[in-house]
Structures are given as structure tokens and as C-alpha cells.
Design a protein around this motif. Structure first.
Motif, PDB file in Angstrom:
ATOM      1  N   ASN A  26       0.988  -0.930  -0.240  1.00 31.70           N
ATOM      2  CA  ASN A  26       0.142   0.004   0.289  1.00 31.70           C
ATOM      3  C   ASN A  26       0.852   1.063  -0.036  1.00 31.70           C
ATOM      4  O   ASN A  26       0.513   2.049  -1.041  1.00 31.70           O
ATOM      5  N   ASN A  27       2.403   1.184   0.534  1.00 29.63           N
ATOM      6  CA  ASN A  27       2.535   2.882   1.152  1.00 29.63           C
ATOM      7  C   ASN A  27       3.715   2.649  -0.663  1.00 29.63           C
ATOM      8  O   ASN A  27       3.725   4.288  -0.677  1.00 29.63           O
ATOM      9  N   VAL A  28       3.580   1.755  -0.977  1.00 26.00           N
ATOM     10  CA  VAL A  28       4.842   2.059  -1.993  1.00 26.00           C
ATOM     11  C   VAL A  28       3.877   2.838  -3.417  1.00 26.00           C
ATOM     12  O   VAL A  28       4.625   3.365  -3.580  1.00 26.00           O
ATOM     13  N   LEU A  29       2.682   2.161  -2.917  1.00 22.72           N
ATOM     14  CA  LEU A  29       1.278   2.715  -3.865  1.00 22.72           C
ATOM     15  C   LEU A  29       1.273   3.667  -4.304  1.00 22.72           C
ATOM     16  O   LEU A  29       0.693   4.811  -4.917  1.00 22.72           O
ATOM     17  N   LEU A  30       0.820   4.366  -2.601  1.00 25.86           N
ATOM     18  CA  LEU A  30       1.073   5.099  -2.636  1.00 25.86           C
ATOM     19  C   LEU A  30       2.161   6.445  -2.517  1.00 25.86           C
ATOM     20  O   LEU A  30       1.692   8.114  -2.529  1.00 25.86           O
ATOM     21  N   ALA A  31       2.779   6.332  -2.066  1.00 29.57           N
ATOM     22  CA  ALA A  31       3.840   6.866  -2.967  1.00 29.57           C
ATOM     23  C   ALA A  31       3.993   7.052  -4.561  1.00 29.57           C
ATOM     24  O   ALA A  31       4.128   8.435  -4.492  1.00 29.57           O
ATOM     25  N   GLN A  32       3.992   6.290  -4.816  1.00 33.00           N
ATOM     26  CA  GLN A  32       4.299   6.323  -6.293  1.00 33.00           C
ATOM     27  C   GLN A  32       3.093   7.338  -6.862  1.00 33.00           C
ATOM     28  O   GLN A  32       3.394   8.475  -7.927  1.00 33.00           O
ATOM     29  N   SER A  33       1.762   7.506  -6.419  1.00 34.56           N
ATOM     30  CA  SER A  33       0.751   8.157  -6.780  1.00 34.56           C
ATOM     31  C   SER A  33       0.925   9.674  -6.063  1.00 34.56           C
ATOM     32  O   SER A  33       0.414  10.344  -6.778  1.00 34.56           O
ATOM     33  N   GLY A  34       1.040   9.570  -4.984  1.00 39.37           N
ATOM     34  CA  GLY A  34       1.548  10.982  -4.797  1.00 39.37           C
ATOM     35  C   GLY A  34       2.689  11.883  -5.661  1.00 39.37           C
ATOM     36  O   GLY A  34       2.618  13.141  -6.011  1.00 39.37           O
ATOM     37  N   ALA A  35       3.898  11.292  -5.673  1.00 38.29           N
ATOM     38  CA  ALA A  35       4.732  11.771  -7.109  1.00 38.29           C
ATOM     39  C   ALA A  35       4.427  11.978  -8.308  1.00 38.29           C
ATOM     40  O   ALA A  35       4.788  13.204  -9.019  1.00 38.29           O
ATOM     41  N   ARG A 105       0.152   5.419 -15.760  1.00 42.72           N
ATOM     42  CA  ARG A 105      -1.435   5.608 -15.409  1.00 42.72           C
ATOM     43  C   ARG A 105      -1.671   6.658 -15.837  1.00 42.72           C
ATOM     44  O   ARG A 105      -1.665   8.225 -15.812  1.00 42.72           O
ATOM     45  N   THR A 106      -3.464   7.486 -16.773  1.00 43.54           N
ATOM     46  CA  THR A 106      -3.560   8.158 -17.257  1.00 43.54           C
ATOM     47  C   THR A 106      -4.206   8.428 -15.895  1.00 43.54           C
ATOM     48  O   THR A 106      -5.112   9.650 -15.697  1.00 43.54           O
ATOM     49  N   GLU A 107      -5.113   7.780 -14.857  1.00 42.90           N
ATOM     50  CA  GLU A 107      -5.339   8.069 -13.494  1.00 42.90           C
ATOM     51  C   GLU A 107      -5.090   7.063 -12.470  1.00 42.90           C
ATOM     52  O   GLU A 107      -4.546   6.064 -12.587  1.00 42.90           O
ATOM     53  N   PRO A 108      -5.035   7.668 -10.932  1.00 40.34           N
ATOM     54  CA  PRO A 108      -4.427   6.890  -9.575  1.00 40.34           C
ATOM     55  C   PRO A 108      -5.869   5.729  -9.812  1.00 40.34           C
ATOM     56  O   PRO A 108      -6.872   5.811 -10.413  1.00 40.34           O
ATOM     57  N   MET A 109      -4.996   5.493  -8.912  1.00 41.58           N
ATOM     58  CA  MET A 109      -6.025   4.275  -8.400  1.00 41.58           C
ATOM     59  C   MET A 109      -7.140   4.324  -7.760  1.00 41.58           C
ATOM     60  O   MET A 109      -7.078   5.041  -6.766  1.00 41.58           O
ATOM     61  N   PHE A 162      -1.844   9.026   4.528  1.00 49.36           N
ATOM     62  CA  PHE A 162      -1.596  10.475   4.052  1.00 49.36           C
ATOM     63  C   PHE A 162       0.348  11.122   3.994  1.00 49.36           C
ATOM     64  O   PHE A 162       0.873  11.559   3.466  1.00 49.36           O
ATOM     65  N   THR A 163       0.782  10.495   5.091  1.00 41.23           N
ATOM     66  CA  THR A 163       2.160  10.237   5.481  1.00 41.23           C
ATOM     67  C   THR A 163       3.125  10.232   3.620  1.00 41.23           C
ATOM     68  O   THR A 163       4.047  10.976   3.564  1.00 41.23           O
ATOM     69  N   TRP A 164       2.459   8.854   3.661  1.00 42.83           N
ATOM     70  CA  TRP A 164       3.401   8.520   2.242  1.00 42.83           C
ATOM     71  C   TRP A 164       3.513   9.121   1.201  1.00 42.83           C
ATOM     72  O   TRP A 164       4.000   9.548   0.084  1.00 42.83           O
ATOM     73  N   VAL A 165       1.665   9.639   1.112  1.00 44.18           N
ATOM     74  CA  VAL A 165       1.705  10.347  -0.087  1.00 44.18           C
ATOM     75  C   VAL A 165       2.340  11.703   0.018  1.00 44.18           C
ATOM     76  O   VAL A 165       2.735  11.579  -1.433  1.00 44.18           O
TER      77      VAL A 165
END
Length: 201
Positions: A26-35, A105-109, A162-165
Motif C-alpha cells: 500500500n505505502n509503495v503504491l501511495l508514494a508512487q501515486s503521490g509523486a 497510468r492516466t488516472e490514479p488508483m 497520507f504520510t506516504w502520499v
């Protein structure tokens, strides 16, 4: 409040903080999405995680864990699905185009995608199974303590996500070139692969 329950809640909060703040799928994917998408567009991913873990938590409390004890092959099948999906995610991240800042991705998860992912996320299963077994009271206090654990998991897990995002968003501001984004994508893919031992144990 019962002192025993208070101690249990504090202990559970520390456990949840450890589970939700440390690296995992989850946190890896959240960090990538935040970036790649920023905090606002990743909000639905965060909401999906909380809805997914809550539904999983309630399902285990209602007897899903017992079902796995009776049918071990069902548990093994779930592990195989999780392994295949994590490998696929790592591949997609590692090979994502870097001509634009979207991580392939064109859209986040979305909410539903993130929620369903929790049902095959080994770290979510580990957290939920531990909360349902080690952090509940026996006898008449079982359901009250069990539902308190659902609340604690969400209260601790939401800010952790949210910390990871925010961390990902901060990193994303540094990814100014295609080369930088490629390196970041490869690093995120490797981090995701590093979570695979959670599945195979």
C-alpha cells in the motif's frame, strides 16, 4: 473505560502504527501515486484502502478466518493471486513510460480498485488477523473490543497513508526529467518486489 481495554487499545494503536507506517505494498503504491498525481488525486486511493481493510476486518470477525482454517487450499490460492498481482504491478511500474509524469497510468488508483486490493494484500491480512486474535477480549467483551480495533486501525491508518502520499508528492517535485522518473519507477518496483516475502512465508 475498563483499564484492560484501555491497555489493549494503546497496544493495538502501536501495532497499527507499525503496520501502517512501515513499507508495504500500500505505502509503495501511495508514494508512487503521490509523486505522479499529487495528494488531491490520490485521495480516492486512500479512501479505498480504508474501505477495503475495514470490509476485510469485518469479514474476518464474522468468520472468514475460520473458513481458511477449514480449507487451507483457499488460503494458498489467495497467496498465489496476491503474488501474481504484485509481480504484475511491479512490472507495470518498472516499465511505465517516462515521457510524462503519470507513472504509466492516466488516472490514479480508484476507490474500488484500492479496496479490492486489500483482500489480496498480505500485509493487510496480517494486520487484520493479528487485531482479531491478539487484540480482542474474551467473553462478553469480545465484540466491543473487536469493533474498537476496527476504529483504532482506521484512526491510525488514515494519517499513516497520507504520510506516504505527501512523501511521494515531495519526491515527485524532484523528478524533473525522464531519466529521474525512470529511476524512481525502478526504485518503486524494487520496493514492491521487496514485499513479496510477506506472500510466500
Amino acid at each position: 473505560m475498563d483499564p484492560t481495554l484501555t491497555t489493549l487499545i494503546v497496544s493495538a494503536a502501536l501495532f497499527c502504527a507499525t503496520m501502517t507506517m512501515t513499507p508495504g505494498p500500500n505505502n509503495v503504491l501511495l508514494a508512487q501515486s503521490g509523486a505522479n498525481f499529487g495528494v488531491r488525486r490520490t485521495l480516492r486511493h486512500v479512501v479505498g484502502i480504508r474501505l477495503g481493510t475495514t470490509s476485510l476486518h469485518v469479514a474476518v470477525l464474522l468468520g472468514l478466518g475460520t473458513l481458511f482454517e477449514e480449507f487451507p487450499m483457499l488460503h494458498q490460492s489467495l497467496k498465489l493471486v496476491a503474488l501474481a498481482y504484485l509481480l504484475w504491478l511491479a512490472y507495470k511500474i518498472a516499465t511505465a513510460p517516462t515521457g510524462d509524469n503519470n507513472g504509466g497510468r492516466t488516472e490514479p488508483m480508484g476507490v474500488m480498485e484500492a479496496a479490492v486490493f486489500q483482500w489480496i494484500n498480505p500485509k493487510s491480512w496480517l494486520a487484520v488477523m493479528t487485531l482479531c486474535s491478539a487484540f480482542t477480549l474474551a467473553g462478553d467483551g469480545y465484540w466491543y473490543s473487536a469493533l474498537m480495533m476496527v476504529l483504532v486501525f482506521n484512526l491510525v491508518g488514515l494519517p499513516a497513508s497520507f504520510t506516504w502520499v505527501f512523501l511521494g508528492q515531495a519526491i515527485g517535485r524532484l523528478l524533473r526529467t525522464s531519466k529521474h522518473r525512470r529511476i524512481f519507477n525502478l526504485a518503486m518496483a524494487l520496493c514492491l518486489l521487496a514485499t513479496l516475502p510477506m506472500v510466500v512465508v
